[in-house]
Scaffold this motif. Sequence first.
Motif, PDB file in Angstrom:
ATOM      1  N   TYR A  79       6.655  45.968  -4.323  1.00  0.00           N
ATOM      2  CA  TYR A  79       6.167  47.263  -3.861  1.00  0.00           C
ATOM      3  C   TYR A  79       7.353  48.115  -3.450  1.00  0.00           C
ATOM      4  CZ  TYR A  79       2.842  50.489  -1.693  1.00  0.00           C
ATOM      5  OH  TYR A  79       2.093  51.588  -1.380  1.00  0.00           O
ATOM      6  N   ALA A  80       7.384  49.342  -3.952  1.00  0.00           N
ATOM      7  CA  ALA A  80       8.464  50.268  -3.597  1.00  0.00           C
ATOM      8  C   ALA A  80       7.881  51.312  -2.650  1.00  0.00           C
ATOM      9  CB  ALA A  80       9.033  50.896  -4.856  1.00  0.00           C
ATOM     10  N   CYS A  81       8.331  52.519  -2.729  1.00  0.00           N
ATOM     11  CA  CYS A  81       7.900  53.590  -1.832  1.00  0.00           C
ATOM     12  C   CYS A  81       6.553  54.154  -2.314  1.00  0.00           C
ATOM     13  CB  CYS A  81       8.963  54.675  -1.797  1.00  0.00           C
ATOM     14  SG  CYS A  81       8.679  55.915  -0.541  1.00  0.00           S
ATOM     15  N   GLY A  82       5.481  53.452  -1.976  1.00  0.00           N
ATOM     16  CA  GLY A  82       4.152  53.899  -2.349  1.00  0.00           C
ATOM     17  C   GLY A  82       3.690  53.508  -3.733  1.00  0.00           C
ATOM     18  N   ILE A  83       4.482  52.725  -4.460  1.00  0.00           N
ATOM     19  CA  ILE A  83       4.081  52.330  -5.815  1.00  0.00           C
ATOM     20  C   ILE A  83       4.336  50.849  -6.037  1.00  0.00           C
ATOM     21  CG2 ILE A  83       4.337  54.563  -6.942  1.00  0.00           C
ATOM     22  CD1 ILE A  83       7.121  53.805  -7.773  1.00  0.00           C
ATOM     23  N   GLY A  84       3.467  50.244  -6.826  1.00  0.00           N
ATOM     24  CA  GLY A  84       3.649  48.850  -7.203  1.00  0.00           C
ATOM     25  C   GLY A  84       4.707  48.745  -8.285  1.00  0.00           C
ATOM     26  N   VAL A  85       5.506  47.698  -8.226  1.00  0.00           N
ATOM     27  CA  VAL A  85       6.548  47.458  -9.223  1.00  0.00           C
ATOM     28  C   VAL A  85       6.158  46.197  -9.978  1.00  0.00           C
ATOM     29  CG1 VAL A  85       9.002  47.062  -9.618  1.00  0.00           C
ATOM     30  CG2 VAL A  85       8.267  48.477  -7.676  1.00  0.00           C
ATOM     31  N   ARG A  86       5.923  46.335 -11.269  1.00  0.00           N
ATOM     32  CA  ARG A  86       5.477  45.223 -12.090  1.00  0.00           C
ATOM     33  C   ARG A  86       6.374  45.094 -13.309  1.00  0.00           C
ATOM     34  NH1 ARG A  86       3.007  45.547  -8.010  1.00  0.00           N
ATOM     35  NH2 ARG A  86       0.779  45.460  -7.661  1.00  0.00           N
ATOM     36  N   SER A  87       6.149  44.048 -14.069  1.00  0.00           N
ATOM     37  CA  SER A  87       6.835  43.849 -15.338  1.00  0.00           C
ATOM     38  C   SER A  87       5.767  43.693 -16.409  1.00  0.00           C
ATOM     39  CB  SER A  87       7.718  42.608 -15.268  1.00  0.00           C
ATOM     40  OG  SER A  87       8.370  42.418 -16.491  1.00  0.00           O
ATOM     41  N   HIS A  88       5.993  44.321 -17.553  1.00  0.00           N
ATOM     42  CA  HIS A  88       5.040  44.221 -18.657  1.00  0.00           C
ATOM     43  C   HIS A  88       5.817  44.178 -19.966  1.00  0.00           C
ATOM     44  CE1 HIS A  88       0.960  44.654 -20.278  1.00  0.00           C
ATOM     45  NE2 HIS A  88       1.594  45.190 -21.308  1.00  0.00           N
ATOM     46  N   ALA A  89       5.699  43.084 -20.686  1.00  0.00           N
ATOM     47  CA  ALA A  89       6.390  42.898 -21.971  1.00  0.00           C
ATOM     48  C   ALA A  89       7.892  43.154 -21.829  1.00  0.00           C
ATOM     49  CB  ALA A  89       5.778  43.806 -23.038  1.00  0.00           C
ATOM     50  N   GLY A  90       8.457  42.713 -20.718  1.00  0.00           N
ATOM     51  CA  GLY A  90       9.890  42.851 -20.499  1.00  0.00           C
ATOM     52  C   GLY A  90      10.336  44.216 -19.988  1.00  0.00           C
ATOM     53  N   HIS A  91       9.412  45.085 -19.707  1.00  0.00           N
ATOM     54  CA  HIS A  91       9.733  46.424 -19.209  1.00  0.00           C
ATOM     55  C   HIS A  91       9.215  46.583 -17.783  1.00  0.00           C
ATOM     56  CE1 HIS A  91      10.822  47.679 -23.268  1.00  0.00           C
ATOM     57  NE2 HIS A  91       9.686  47.116 -23.681  1.00  0.00           N
ATOM     58  N   ARG A  92       9.949  47.308 -16.969  1.00  0.00           N
ATOM     59  CA  ARG A  92       9.515  47.567 -15.598  1.00  0.00           C
ATOM     60  C   ARG A  92       8.457  48.672 -15.611  1.00  0.00           C
ATOM     61  NH1 ARG A  92      13.241  47.524 -10.292  1.00  0.00           N
ATOM     62  NH2 ARG A  92      12.842  45.323 -10.545  1.00  0.00           N
ATOM     63  N   VAL A  93       7.362  48.413 -14.886  1.00  0.00           N
ATOM     64  CA  VAL A  93       6.242  49.358 -14.804  1.00  0.00           C
ATOM     65  C   VAL A  93       6.026  49.721 -13.339  1.00  0.00           C
ATOM     66  CG1 VAL A  93       3.778  49.693 -15.247  1.00  0.00           C
ATOM     67  CG2 VAL A  93       5.144  48.303 -16.819  1.00  0.00           C
ATOM     68  N   ARG A  95       3.320  51.574 -10.815  1.00  0.00           N
ATOM     69  CA  ARG A  95       1.925  51.987 -10.832  1.00  0.00           C
ATOM     70  C   ARG A  95       1.366  52.216  -9.441  1.00  0.00           C
ATOM     71  NH1 ARG A  95      -0.430  47.067 -14.161  1.00  0.00           N
ATOM     72  NH2 ARG A  95      -2.332  47.180 -12.998  1.00  0.00           N
ATOM     73  N   HIS A  96       0.429  53.122  -9.407  1.00  0.00           N
ATOM     74  CA  HIS A  96      -0.262  53.423  -8.151  1.00  0.00           C
ATOM     75  C   HIS A  96      -1.689  53.819  -8.499  1.00  0.00           C
ATOM     76  CE1 HIS A  96      -0.775  54.651  -3.997  1.00  0.00           C
ATOM     77  NE2 HIS A  96      -1.451  55.687  -4.461  1.00  0.00           N
ATOM     78  N   GLY A  97      -2.609  53.316  -7.746  1.00  0.00           N
ATOM     79  CA  GLY A  97      -4.003  53.634  -7.999  1.00  0.00           C
ATOM     80  C   GLY A  97      -4.741  53.919  -6.715  1.00  0.00           C
ATOM     81  N   GLY A  98      -5.955  54.313  -6.884  1.00  0.00           N
ATOM     82  CA  GLY A  98      -6.796  54.578  -5.731  1.00  0.00           C
ATOM     83  C   GLY A  98      -8.219  54.777  -6.171  1.00  0.00           C
ATOM     84  N   LEU A 106      -5.772  55.155 -11.895  1.00  0.00           N
ATOM     85  CA  LEU A 106      -4.539  54.378 -11.941  1.00  0.00           C
ATOM     86  C   LEU A 106      -3.507  55.165 -12.735  1.00  0.00           C
ATOM     87  CD1 LEU A 106      -3.173  51.764 -11.061  1.00  0.00           C
ATOM     88  CD2 LEU A 106      -3.984  50.713 -13.149  1.00  0.00           C
ATOM     89  N   HIS A 107      -2.334  55.310 -12.150  1.00  0.00           N
ATOM     90  CA  HIS A 107      -1.207  56.026 -12.752  1.00  0.00           C
ATOM     91  C   HIS A 107      -0.124  54.977 -12.998  1.00  0.00           C
ATOM     92  CE1 HIS A 107       2.476  58.629 -12.410  1.00  0.00           C
ATOM     93  NE2 HIS A 107       1.730  59.404 -13.175  1.00  0.00           N
ATOM     94  N   ALA A 108       0.335  54.870 -14.243  1.00  0.00           N
ATOM     95  CA  ALA A 108       1.365  53.880 -14.578  1.00  0.00           C
ATOM     96  C   ALA A 108       2.464  54.546 -15.387  1.00  0.00           C
ATOM     97  CB  ALA A 108       0.749  52.724 -15.371  1.00  0.00           C
ATOM     98  N   ARG A 109       3.719  54.093 -15.109  1.00  0.00           N
ATOM     99  CA  ARG A 109       4.884  54.652 -15.809  1.00  0.00           C
ATOM    100  C   ARG A 109       5.802  53.536 -16.274  1.00  0.00           C
ATOM    101  NH1 ARG A 109       8.672  56.866 -13.186  1.00  0.00           N
ATOM    102  NH2 ARG A 109       8.328  55.962 -11.159  1.00  0.00           N
ATOM    103  N   VAL A 110       6.398  53.728 -17.437  1.00  0.00           N
ATOM    104  CA  VAL A 110       7.439  52.843 -17.949  1.00  0.00           C
ATOM    105  C   VAL A 110       8.626  53.751 -18.264  1.00  0.00           C
ATOM    106  CG1 VAL A 110       8.070  51.090 -19.663  1.00  0.00           C
ATOM    107  CG2 VAL A 110       5.665  51.369 -18.983  1.00  0.00           C
ATOM    108  N   CYS A 116       3.951  57.291 -19.823  1.00  0.00           N
ATOM    109  CA  CYS A 116       3.201  57.580 -18.611  1.00  0.00           C
ATOM    110  C   CYS A 116       1.722  57.568 -18.976  1.00  0.00           C
ATOM    111  CB  CYS A 116       3.613  58.945 -18.071  1.00  0.00           C
ATOM    112  SG  CYS A 116       2.838  59.335 -16.504  1.00  0.00           S
ATOM    113  N   LEU A 117       0.929  56.877 -18.173  1.00  0.00           N
ATOM    114  CA  LEU A 117      -0.510  56.778 -18.400  1.00  0.00           C
ATOM    115  C   LEU A 117      -1.260  57.185 -17.141  1.00  0.00           C
ATOM    116  CD1 LEU A 117      -0.648  53.208 -19.938  1.00  0.00           C
ATOM    117  CD2 LEU A 117      -0.925  55.331 -21.179  1.00  0.00           C
ATOM    118  N   VAL A 118      -2.369  57.852 -17.334  1.00  0.00           N
ATOM    119  CA  VAL A 118      -3.274  58.169 -16.233  1.00  0.00           C
ATOM    120  C   VAL A 118      -4.664  57.745 -16.677  1.00  0.00           C
ATOM    121  CG1 VAL A 118      -4.338  59.992 -14.871  1.00  0.00           C
ATOM    122  CG2 VAL A 118      -1.900  60.094 -15.388  1.00  0.00           C
TER     123      VAL A 118
END
Length: 150
Positions: A79-93, A95-98, A106-110, A116-118
């Motif tokens: 968890y970073a500053c208000g966003i989850g930090v994940r890994s997906h297929a070797g890439h850092r993702v 994400r934040h949802g509510g 859910l908002h996700a970025r690579v 960027c996905l919403v």
Amino acid sequence: MSGSGISSTTRRACRPTRPSTRSPLVRPRPAPLSLGDGGVWSTALDLLRWGHALNRDELGVSALLETPGRLDDGTPLDYACGIGVRSHAGHRVYRHGGGWPGLRLLHARVPELDLCLVLIALDDHTERRAVLIDSLLDLLVDQQDLADVL
């Protein structure tokens, strides 16, 4: 008011009056639901713009927002500053949802792939948004990786 201890009273109109040349005062408080939980009012398009601006560090704050925290003993958090930090297929993702009753987001970025996905789900009382975002990321990351090879 005999016997009340108040010698005289003044009755005034209940509604405030102001001269027509003055502009109304600024509200002393923020609008309802404008702070804290539920305080972001936006659109999918604006969230995509925000995500792409963060991916490209156009605001100069991406490194700060994306740096995961650590416990006192040094253990890294996902968890970073208000966003989850994940890994997906070797890439850092990132994400934040509510959600609110009947709505999930859910908002996700690579950033590495400038993706960027919403996801906004109306009338949804489940937690399937994370599974759906992961499935969409599978498709998009595979397409991006294939495009890089070609």
